[in-house]
Design a protein around this motif. Structure first.
Motif, mmCIF file in Angstrom:
data_model
loop_
_atom_site.group_PDB
_atom_site.id
_atom_site.type_symbol
_atom_site.label_atom_id
_atom_site.label_comp_id
_atom_site.label_asym_id
_atom_site.label_seq_id
_atom_site.Cartn_x
_atom_site.Cartn_y
_atom_site.Cartn_z
ATOM 1 N N GLY A 65 -6.043 0.126 -7.201
ATOM 2 C CA GLY A 65 -6.317 1.528 -6.891
ATOM 3 C C GLY A 65 -5.239 2.460 -7.420
ATOM 4 N N SER A 66 -3.998 2.026 -7.313
ATOM 5 C CA SER A 66 -2.889 2.830 -7.806
ATOM 6 C C SER A 66 -2.967 3.015 -9.308
ATOM 7 C CB SER A 66 -1.569 2.157 -7.425
ATOM 8 O OG SER A 66 -0.476 2.837 -7.984
ATOM 9 N N PHE A 67 -3.188 1.927 -10.036
ATOM 10 C CA PHE A 67 -3.237 2.026 -11.493
ATOM 11 C C PHE A 67 -4.476 2.764 -11.982
ATOM 12 C CE2 PHE A 67 -0.145 -1.614 -11.670
ATOM 13 C CZ PHE A 67 0.868 -0.871 -12.253
ATOM 14 N N ILE A 68 -5.596 2.617 -11.300
ATOM 15 C CA ILE A 68 -6.792 3.381 -11.690
ATOM 16 C C ILE A 68 -6.544 4.865 -11.479
ATOM 17 C CG2 ILE A 68 -9.166 3.912 -11.025
ATOM 18 C CD1 ILE A 68 -9.610 0.917 -10.607
ATOM 19 N N SER A 69 -5.962 5.223 -10.348
ATOM 20 C CA SER A 69 -5.668 6.635 -10.073
ATOM 21 C C SER A 69 -4.724 7.216 -11.116
ATOM 22 C CB SER A 69 -5.057 6.787 -8.684
ATOM 23 O OG SER A 69 -5.943 6.336 -7.693
ATOM 24 N N MET A 70 -3.661 6.479 -11.429
ATOM 25 C CA MET A 70 -2.713 6.979 -12.412
ATOM 26 C C MET A 70 -3.321 7.026 -13.806
ATOM 27 S SD MET A 70 1.016 5.619 -11.129
ATOM 28 C CE MET A 70 0.621 3.885 -11.111
ATOM 29 N N ALA A 71 -4.231 6.104 -14.131
ATOM 30 C CA ALA A 71 -4.907 6.138 -15.436
ATOM 31 C C ALA A 71 -5.793 7.367 -15.561
ATOM 32 C CB ALA A 71 -5.729 4.862 -15.633
ATOM 33 N N VAL A 72 -6.494 7.713 -14.487
ATOM 34 C CA VAL A 72 -7.346 8.913 -14.518
ATOM 35 C C VAL A 72 -6.491 10.159 -14.702
ATOM 36 C CG1 VAL A 72 -8.860 10.348 -13.099
ATOM 37 C CG2 VAL A 72 -9.232 7.891 -13.215
ATOM 38 N N ILE A 73 -5.378 10.238 -13.989
ATOM 39 C CA ILE A 73 -4.491 11.398 -14.108
ATOM 40 C C ILE A 73 -3.874 11.446 -15.509
ATOM 41 C CG2 ILE A 73 -2.371 12.470 -13.246
ATOM 42 C CD1 ILE A 73 -3.157 11.223 -10.479
ATOM 43 N N ALA A 74 -3.476 10.298 -16.049
ATOM 44 C CA ALA A 74 -2.903 10.263 -17.394
ATOM 45 C C ALA A 74 -3.947 10.642 -18.447
ATOM 46 C CB ALA A 74 -2.328 8.877 -17.691
ATOM 47 N N ALA A 75 -5.198 10.239 -18.253
ATOM 48 C CA ALA A 75 -6.258 10.641 -19.184
ATOM 49 C C ALA A 75 -6.439 12.155 -19.136
ATOM 50 C CB ALA A 75 -7.561 9.926 -18.837
ATOM 51 N N TYR B 119 0.833 -1.206 0.000
ATOM 52 C CA TYR B 119 0.000 0.000 0.000
ATOM 53 C C TYR B 119 0.867 1.254 0.000
ATOM 54 C CZ TYR B 119 -4.562 -2.148 0.238
ATOM 55 O OH TYR B 119 -5.696 -2.835 -0.089
ATOM 56 N N ALA B 120 1.989 1.244 0.711
ATOM 57 C CA ALA B 120 2.885 2.409 0.713
ATOM 58 C C ALA B 120 3.462 2.655 -0.677
ATOM 59 C CB ALA B 120 4.008 2.209 1.735
ATOM 60 N N VAL B 121 3.853 1.596 -1.355
ATOM 61 C CA VAL B 121 4.383 1.734 -2.714
ATOM 62 C C VAL B 121 3.293 2.212 -3.672
ATOM 63 C CG1 VAL B 121 5.307 0.434 -4.681
ATOM 64 C CG2 VAL B 121 6.258 0.086 -2.398
ATOM 65 N N ALA B 122 2.085 1.703 -3.516
ATOM 66 C CA ALA B 122 0.974 2.129 -4.376
ATOM 67 C C ALA B 122 0.697 3.622 -4.184
ATOM 68 C CB ALA B 122 -0.278 1.308 -4.063
ATOM 69 N N LEU C 244 -4.018 -7.370 -1.416
ATOM 70 C CA LEU C 244 -2.759 -6.925 -2.008
ATOM 71 C C LEU C 244 -3.011 -6.352 -3.398
ATOM 72 C CD1 LEU C 244 -0.506 -9.957 -1.036
ATOM 73 C CD2 LEU C 244 -0.649 -7.758 0.111
ATOM 74 N N TYR C 245 -3.834 -7.037 -4.162
ATOM 75 C CA TYR C 245 -4.113 -6.589 -5.528
ATOM 76 C C TYR C 245 -5.014 -5.356 -5.555
ATOM 77 C CZ TYR C 245 -1.851 -10.808 -7.069
ATOM 78 O OH TYR C 245 -0.925 -11.797 -7.295
ATOM 79 N N TYR C 246 -5.798 -5.132 -4.511
ATOM 80 C CA TYR C 246 -6.625 -3.924 -4.457
ATOM 81 C C TYR C 246 -5.749 -2.671 -4.376
ATOM 82 C CZ TYR C 246 -10.719 -6.894 -3.708
ATOM 83 O OH TYR C 246 -11.710 -7.832 -3.843
ATOM 84 N N TRP D 192 -6.626 -3.644 -15.122
ATOM 85 C CA TRP D 192 -7.441 -4.802 -15.502
ATOM 86 C C TRP D 192 -6.782 -6.093 -15.008
ATOM 87 C CZ3 TRP D 192 -6.718 -8.165 -20.085
ATOM 88 C CH2 TRP D 192 -7.776 -9.058 -20.247
ATOM 89 N N GLY D 193 -5.468 -6.202 -15.173
ATOM 90 C CA GLY D 193 -4.749 -7.375 -14.672
ATOM 91 C C GLY D 193 -4.838 -7.498 -13.162
ATOM 92 N N ALA D 194 -4.744 -6.370 -12.462
ATOM 93 C CA ALA D 194 -4.875 -6.400 -10.999
ATOM 94 C C ALA D 194 -6.285 -6.807 -10.592
ATOM 95 C CB ALA D 194 -4.521 -5.032 -10.415
ATOM 96 N N TRP D 195 -7.286 -6.347 -11.338
ATOM 97 C CA TRP D 195 -8.679 -6.714 -11.060
ATOM 98 C C TRP D 195 -8.873 -8.224 -11.236
ATOM 99 C CZ3 TRP D 195 -12.827 -5.092 -8.736
ATOM 100 C CH2 TRP D 195 -14.057 -5.669 -9.023
#
Length: 179
Positions: free
Chosen positions: A148-158, A68-71, A142-144, A118-121
């Motif tokens: 969450g990290s990849f969804i957040s970064m995807a929104v920011i990248a969009a 979670y800290a790394v995410a 662990l995968y959540y 998607w892979g994490a999901w």
């Protein structure tokens, strides 16, 4: 981003403050998790060596907290553009070229983040019934964090793809000093 002045008004001002809040929140939570990890490790060592108590559950909790800290740190780093980049030709591009490069890079990153989320999901769903040994915590948690990290970064990248470079964001090549 902390040293930059916010835009005067409009959507950029809202985005600036939202991204600064997200960065500060992720940094604070990440640091708190790292302090808690250190405290748990010290507690486990002292309990084992001084009191002769076994605390096998601390390894599982520390692993979960570290992920979670790394995410959280990756979200913060993405907002500040602190991830490792190889900048071969950006400093040679003009304004329009930089706009295109920034947007294409953000779009490719967004696609990668969506694919990784998607892979994490999928992994979270597959590992619902896989539990840790001591506490019985599902590996899905662990995968959540990764999700969450990849969804957040995807929104920011969009948002970066749609908005393009912003005035308050100092690019890495602009920070370099010329001799």
């Amino acid at each position: 981003m902390d040293d930059a002045l916010p835009p005067a008004n409009g959507a950029d001002r809202v985005a600036f403050h939202a991204l600064r809040f997200i960065t500060r929140l992720c940094d604070a939570l990440g640091v708190a998790l790292l302090v808690a990890i250190l405290g748990l490790i010290v507690m486990a060592v002292l309990a084992r060596d001084v009191l002769n108590w076994g605390m096998p559950w601390t390894e599982e909790v520390v692993s979960l907290m570290a992920i979670y800290a790394v995410a959280l740190g990756s979200i913060s780093a993405w907002v500040r553009s602190d991830h490792l980049v190889v900048d071969l030709f950006s400093h040679r591009l003009n304004g329009a070229g930089l706009q295109v490069q920034h947007r294409v890079t953000a779009l490719i990153s967004c696609g990668f983040f969506v694919l990784a989320a998607w892979g994490a999901w999928i992994m979270a769903g597959v590992s619902v019934n896989n539990n840790t040994v001591s506490l019985g915590i599902s590996f899905s948690y662990l995968y959540y964090a990764v999700l969450g990290s990849f969804i957040s970064m995807a929104v920011i990248a969009a948002w970066q793809t749609l908005r393009g470079p912003v005035a308050w964001h100092v690019e890495p090549h602009a920070q370099e000093t010329t001799p």
